[in-house]
Design a protein around this motif. Structure first.
Motif, PDB file in Angstrom:
ATOM      1  N   TYR A 145       0.835  -1.208   0.000  1.00  9.56           N
ATOM      2  CA  TYR A 145       0.000   0.000   0.000  1.00  9.56           C
ATOM      3  C   TYR A 145       0.866   1.254   0.000  1.00  9.56           C
ATOM      4  O   TYR A 145       2.005   1.257   0.460  1.00  9.56           O
ATOM      5  CB  TYR A 145      -0.925   0.035   1.226  1.00  9.56           C
ATOM      6  CG  TYR A 145      -0.193   0.213   2.536  1.00  9.56           C
ATOM      7  CD1 TYR A 145      -0.008   1.482   3.094  1.00  9.56           C
ATOM      8  CD2 TYR A 145       0.334  -0.877   3.224  1.00  9.56           C
ATOM      9  CE1 TYR A 145       0.676   1.649   4.292  1.00  9.56           C
ATOM     10  CE2 TYR A 145       1.017  -0.720   4.416  1.00  9.56           C
ATOM     11  CZ  TYR A 145       1.185   0.545   4.951  1.00  9.56           C
ATOM     12  OH  TYR A 145       1.874   0.712   6.132  1.00  9.56           O
ATOM     13  N   SER A 146       0.315   2.326  -0.551  1.00  6.73           N
ATOM     14  CA  SER A 146       0.848   3.675  -0.384  1.00  6.73           C
ATOM     15  C   SER A 146      -0.278   4.524   0.187  1.00  6.73           C
ATOM     16  O   SER A 146      -1.351   4.009   0.520  1.00  6.73           O
ATOM     17  CB  SER A 146       1.333   4.252  -1.722  1.00  6.73           C
ATOM     18  OG  SER A 146       0.233   4.654  -2.528  1.00  6.73           O
ATOM     19  N   TYR A 147      -0.061   5.830   0.284  1.00 11.17           N
ATOM     20  CA  TYR A 147      -1.108   6.727   0.778  1.00 11.17           C
ATOM     21  C   TYR A 147      -1.916   7.360  -0.355  1.00 11.17           C
ATOM     22  O   TYR A 147      -2.753   8.225  -0.117  1.00 11.17           O
ATOM     23  CB  TYR A 147      -0.491   7.829   1.656  1.00 11.17           C
ATOM     24  CG  TYR A 147       0.256   7.284   2.845  1.00 11.17           C
ATOM     25  CD1 TYR A 147      -0.322   6.369   3.707  1.00 11.17           C
ATOM     26  CD2 TYR A 147       1.566   7.685   3.108  1.00 11.17           C
ATOM     27  CE1 TYR A 147       0.362   5.862   4.799  1.00 11.17           C
ATOM     28  CE2 TYR A 147       2.265   7.191   4.196  1.00 11.17           C
ATOM     29  CZ  TYR A 147       1.653   6.281   5.034  1.00 11.17           C
ATOM     30  OH  TYR A 147       2.341   5.786   6.118  1.00 11.17           O
ATOM     31  N   ASP A 148      -1.649   6.861  -1.592  1.00 12.98           N
ATOM     32  CA  ASP A 148      -2.407   7.380  -2.741  1.00 12.98           C
ATOM     33  C   ASP A 148      -2.347   6.348  -3.858  1.00 12.98           C
ATOM     34  O   ASP A 148      -1.672   6.532  -4.863  1.00 12.98           O
ATOM     35  CB  ASP A 148      -1.846   8.729  -3.209  1.00 12.98           C
ATOM     36  CG  ASP A 148      -2.792   9.487  -4.122  1.00 12.98           C
ATOM     37  OD1 ASP A 148      -3.538   8.835  -4.874  1.00 12.98           O
ATOM     38  OD2 ASP A 148      -2.786  10.724  -4.081  1.00 12.98           O
ATOM     39  N   ASP A 149      -3.062   5.243  -3.674  1.00 10.82           N
ATOM     40  CA  ASP A 149      -3.040   4.164  -4.650  1.00 10.82           C
ATOM     41  C   ASP A 149      -4.023   4.446  -5.785  1.00 10.82           C
ATOM     42  O   ASP A 149      -5.000   5.180  -5.616  1.00 10.82           O
ATOM     43  CB  ASP A 149      -3.408   2.839  -3.977  1.00 10.82           C
ATOM     44  CG  ASP A 149      -2.332   2.364  -3.014  1.00 10.82           C
ATOM     45  OD1 ASP A 149      -1.146   2.602  -3.295  1.00 10.82           O
ATOM     46  OD2 ASP A 149      -2.690   1.763  -1.977  1.00 10.82           O
ATOM     47  N   GLY A 150      -3.771   3.828  -6.937  1.00  9.94           N
ATOM     48  CA  GLY A 150      -4.689   3.956  -8.058  1.00  9.94           C
ATOM     49  C   GLY A 150      -4.046   4.630  -9.254  1.00  9.94           C
ATOM     50  O   GLY A 150      -2.830   4.588  -9.447  1.00  9.94           O
ATOM     51  N   GLU A 151      -4.892   5.263 -10.058  1.00  4.97           N
ATOM     52  CA  GLU A 151      -4.409   5.982 -11.229  1.00  4.97           C
ATOM     53  C   GLU A 151      -3.669   7.257 -10.808  1.00  4.97           C
ATOM     54  O   GLU A 151      -3.716   7.669  -9.651  1.00  4.97           O
ATOM     55  CB  GLU A 151      -5.591   6.338 -12.143  1.00  4.97           C
ATOM     56  CG  GLU A 151      -6.326   5.129 -12.706  1.00  4.97           C
ATOM     57  CD  GLU A 151      -5.422   4.245 -13.547  1.00  4.97           C
ATOM     58  OE1 GLU A 151      -4.633   4.810 -14.348  1.00  4.97           O
ATOM     59  OE2 GLU A 151      -5.497   3.009 -13.406  1.00  4.97           O
ATOM     60  N   ALA A 152      -2.995   7.872 -11.791  1.00  8.09           N
ATOM     61  CA  ALA A 152      -2.223   9.088 -11.504  1.00  8.09           C
ATOM     62  C   ALA A 152      -3.096  10.136 -10.823  1.00  8.09           C
ATOM     63  O   ALA A 152      -4.226  10.392 -11.238  1.00  8.09           O
ATOM     64  CB  ALA A 152      -1.633   9.640 -12.795  1.00  8.09           C
ATOM     65  N   PRO A 188      10.495   6.000   3.188  1.00  8.06           N
ATOM     66  CA  PRO A 188       9.659   5.311   2.203  1.00  8.06           C
ATOM     67  C   PRO A 188      10.427   4.188   1.503  1.00  8.06           C
ATOM     68  O   PRO A 188      11.624   4.318   1.265  1.00  8.06           O
ATOM     69  CB  PRO A 188       9.289   6.417   1.212  1.00  8.06           C
ATOM     70  CG  PRO A 188      10.344   7.462   1.366  1.00  8.06           C
ATOM     71  CD  PRO A 188      11.072   7.246   2.652  1.00  8.06           C
ATOM     72  N   TRP A 189       9.725   3.100   1.193  1.00  2.72           N
ATOM     73  CA  TRP A 189      10.303   2.028   0.378  1.00  2.72           C
ATOM     74  C   TRP A 189       9.990   2.243  -1.100  1.00  2.72           C
ATOM     75  O   TRP A 189      10.718   1.783  -1.959  1.00  2.72           O
ATOM     76  CB  TRP A 189       9.780   0.668   0.848  1.00  2.72           C
ATOM     77  CG  TRP A 189      10.653   0.018   1.869  1.00  2.72           C
ATOM     78  CD1 TRP A 189      11.332  -1.156   1.722  1.00  2.72           C
ATOM     79  CD2 TRP A 189      10.959   0.485   3.195  1.00  2.72           C
ATOM     80  NE1 TRP A 189      12.048  -1.439   2.863  1.00  2.72           N
ATOM     81  CE2 TRP A 189      11.828  -0.448   3.793  1.00  2.72           C
ATOM     82  CE3 TRP A 189      10.576   1.595   3.939  1.00  2.72           C
ATOM     83  CZ2 TRP A 189      12.317  -0.304   5.082  1.00  2.72           C
ATOM     84  CZ3 TRP A 189      11.064   1.747   5.235  1.00  2.72           C
ATOM     85  CH2 TRP A 189      11.927   0.813   5.783  1.00  2.72           C
ATOM     86  N   SER A 190       8.894   2.940  -1.373  1.00  2.00           N
ATOM     87  CA  SER A 190       8.543   3.248  -2.750  1.00  2.00           C
ATOM     88  C   SER A 190       7.534   4.382  -2.774  1.00  2.00           C
ATOM     89  O   SER A 190       6.657   4.454  -1.917  1.00  2.00           O
ATOM     90  CB  SER A 190       7.931   2.025  -3.453  1.00  2.00           C
ATOM     91  OG  SER A 190       7.453   2.380  -4.747  1.00  2.00           O
ATOM     92  N   PRO A 191       7.633   5.280  -3.755  1.00  2.30           N
ATOM     93  CA  PRO A 191       6.537   6.212  -3.997  1.00  2.30           C
ATOM     94  C   PRO A 191       5.307   5.436  -4.483  1.00  2.30           C
ATOM     95  O   PRO A 191       5.402   4.250  -4.822  1.00  2.30           O
ATOM     96  CB  PRO A 191       7.082   7.121  -5.111  1.00  2.30           C
ATOM     97  CG  PRO A 191       8.543   6.840  -5.184  1.00  2.30           C
ATOM     98  CD  PRO A 191       8.734   5.441  -4.705  1.00  2.30           C
ATOM     99  N   PRO A 192       4.138   6.059  -4.548  1.00  2.00           N
ATOM    100  CA  PRO A 192       2.994   5.414  -5.201  1.00  2.00           C
ATOM    101  C   PRO A 192       3.373   4.954  -6.596  1.00  2.00           C
ATOM    102  O   PRO A 192       4.155   5.610  -7.300  1.00  2.00           O
ATOM    103  CB  PRO A 192       1.949   6.531  -5.235  1.00  2.00           C
ATOM    104  CG  PRO A 192       2.297   7.417  -4.081  1.00  2.00           C
ATOM    105  CD  PRO A 192       3.792   7.397  -4.012  1.00  2.00           C
ATOM    106  N   TYR A 214       5.887  14.441  -5.422  1.00  2.66           N
ATOM    107  CA  TYR A 214       6.356  13.535  -4.363  1.00  2.66           C
ATOM    108  C   TYR A 214       6.805  14.313  -3.125  1.00  2.66           C
ATOM    109  O   TYR A 214       6.609  13.864  -1.990  1.00  2.66           O
ATOM    110  CB  TYR A 214       7.491  12.662  -4.888  1.00  2.66           C
ATOM    111  CG  TYR A 214       7.832  11.500  -3.992  1.00  2.66           C
ATOM    112  CD1 TYR A 214       6.843  10.785  -3.322  1.00  2.66           C
ATOM    113  CD2 TYR A 214       9.149  11.098  -3.818  1.00  2.66           C
ATOM    114  CE1 TYR A 214       7.160   9.709  -2.505  1.00  2.66           C
ATOM    115  CE2 TYR A 214       9.480  10.020  -3.007  1.00  2.66           C
ATOM    116  CZ  TYR A 214       8.475   9.322  -2.347  1.00  2.66           C
ATOM    117  OH  TYR A 214       8.787   8.265  -1.537  1.00  2.66           O
ATOM    118  N   ALA A 215       7.407  15.468  -3.328  1.00  2.00           N
ATOM    119  CA  ALA A 215       7.773  16.309  -2.185  1.00  2.00           C
ATOM    120  C   ALA A 215       6.520  16.707  -1.400  1.00  2.00           C
ATOM    121  O   ALA A 215       6.509  16.668  -0.163  1.00  2.00           O
ATOM    122  CB  ALA A 215       8.531  17.542  -2.657  1.00  2.00           C
TER     123      ALA A 215
END
Length: 483
Positions: A145-152, A188-192, A214-215
């Motif tokens: 999971y991230s804090y903003d999953d899905g399309e751009a 973080p391990w990965s951005p969305p 991302y910032a």
């Protein structure tokens, strides 16, 4: 985490030999009030308080040593102490509050969790006072999971930390209640996935045109955690930025020019303009990348925003950190990840390996030591990645029984006695199979941690015109304290 296994790191570290496997002992009752009383009596008597882990003993009080006037040549191996030669101060010791760790903490009954947190974090016990927080999913998570999953979503309209509200934030708040001085840093391990070329959190690399977004994503995380009563005092921008882990776990490659550009031109200025006081630590990867660090720090604008280097110990040697310190002494060093392999036969007894590692990294300018997962189950889970890591403690998934690792007992010899603000001072010895670390606590108490990876022996300490003989057991960690 890097592609070499934790087991290989421990085998290759050459910092100590594994202790013989034995059943875990019941942890001893320990009180820093009692320790203070012991040190107080030693003040007038010239005595040295001693605690030992060896064989089936776990941080137990041993017969005291005693200072005497030095006379003649030492008959044993000698260790010279020079408290007037001071080095870095110590921030503290701790571990990572991964999604997996917080999930396991949450499986405990309230009373068992309260007891464990008191043991882990209270200043009268282990006193762990640093912690690592994951920005979204790491490999040690219940799901990806991230804090903003899905399309751009460049406007971050979906941003939410709701996942963390179930058990991560409650565990962090409870730990902070036990120890209000808990210093937290985030990684973080990965951005969305939609910010990356492969559109996935698994491996790959960033699209640099998403750097400004991302910032803002990171700033929203810091602000959201602060609003939840969990302030983050420092951050790194990527866990192990020089590998994508073959796409088998949340990861993201950051080339050197990307790291410089993101911190210098986007995240640093955004945090500054928003009034955010969170410090920025660079790299968060292995010793052997010291050359990259030196080269990056040549950029004055980049250096303006970077206060420290975060190091892992899976490749290279600790002395590589000193090369960076020698060139940029104003930049702090922190050791931010390392943990055992739960499949190792010496998982419960490898305290010499970890204590040797800790002395080595502190002797090479690190101000803090933060382990990997504070707690996992008996199979190193929850885990969506490829590594067989174990926790500092194991919480059995069925019985909820808690087992303390060799790494836990190594920590005890540092965190139970060394206080925040302690200053490392010079200690010198040519004795084989001996690691040593000397510090002076803020109240003037002197502390020496000795890791003996060989047979039982006696070491002669020298401090100005005073001497003391200390017996060291085979494959042991010994902590001494006096005034």
């Amino acid at each position: 985490m890097n592609q070499i296994s934790r087991r290989n790191f421990l085998e290759l570290s050459a910092l100590g030999l594994a202790a013989a496997a034995v059943p875990e002992a019941v942890p001893p009752a320990f009180s820093k009030d009692a320790q203070s009383a012991s040190a107080s009596s030693a003040l007038n008597s010239g005595e040295i308080s001693v605690w030992v882990t060896s064989g089936d003993e776990r941080f137990v009080a041993a017969p005291r040593a005693k200072w005497r006037r030095a006379a003649g040549m030492p008959v044993n191996d000698q260790l010279q102490l020079n408290p007037s030669i001071k080095f870095q101060d110590i921030l503290g010791f701790g571990g990572a509050f991964t999604d997996a760790t917080c999930y396991m903490f949450n499986q405990l009954s309230p009373s068992a969790r309260e007891q464990l947190f008191h043991e882990f974090f209270h200043p009268s016990e282990m006193g762990l006072n640093t912690g690592r927080v994951c920005v979204g999913s790491s490999d040690y998570s219940t799901k990806l999971y991230s804090y903003d999953d899905g399309e751009a979503d460049p406007d971050l309209t979906r941003f939410s930390i709701d996942h963390d509200r179930e058990y991560i934030l409650p565990m962090l708040r409870q730990a902070r209640q036990v120890n209000p001085d808990l210093f937290l840093f985030s990684t973080p391990w990965s951005p969305p996935g939609w910010m990356k070329f492969n559109n996935s959190m698994l491996g790959g690399s960033m699209r640099n045109h998403y750097f400004p977004v991302y910032a803002k994503y990171y700033l929203k995380f810091l602000q959201a955690y602060g609003a939840e009563g969990v302030p983050i005092q420092a951050l790194t921008t990527q866990n192990e930025l020089d590998t994508d882990q073959d796409g088998r776990m949340p990861a993201c490659i950051w080339g050197q020019e990307y790291e410089i550009q993101f911190l210098r031109d986007h995240l640093g200025p955004l945090l500054e303009s928003s009034g955010q006081q969170t410090k920025i630590w660079m790299l968060d990867h292995n010793y052997n990348l010291w050359g990259r660090v030196l080269d990056s720090l040549e950029d004055e604008k980049f250096r303006k925003y970077v206060s420290a280097v975060a190091w892992h110990g899976y490749y290279g040697t600790p002395n590589m950190m000193s090369r960076v310190h020698d060139a940029y002494p104003q930049v702090e060093m922190h050791w931010t990840e390392g943990g055992p392999d739960y499949t190792n036969p010496d998982y419960l007894t490898d305290w010499c390996k970890w204590a040797g590692t800790y002395s080595a990294v502190l002797r090479n300018w690190c101000r803090s030591i933060t382990a990997w997962n504070l707690a996992l189950d008996e199979r190193g889970r929850p885990n969506i990645g490829p590594f067989p890591c174990g926790g500092v403690v194991t919480i059995n998934s069925q019985t909820r029984e808690i087992t303390r690792s060799g790494q836990y007992w190594a920590f005890a010899h540092y965190s139970r006695v060394i206080r925040r603000g302690a200053r490392r001072f010079d200690s010198q010895s040519s004795a084989a199979a001996l690691q040593h670390l000397a510090v002076e606590n803020p109240d003037g108490q002197l502390v020496l941690v000795l890791t003996n990876t060989g047979p039982a022996r006696t070491i002669d300490l020298r401090l100005a015109d005073m001497a003391a003989s200390v017996s060291l057991k085979q494959d042991s960690v010994t902590t001494l304290a006096w005034r």
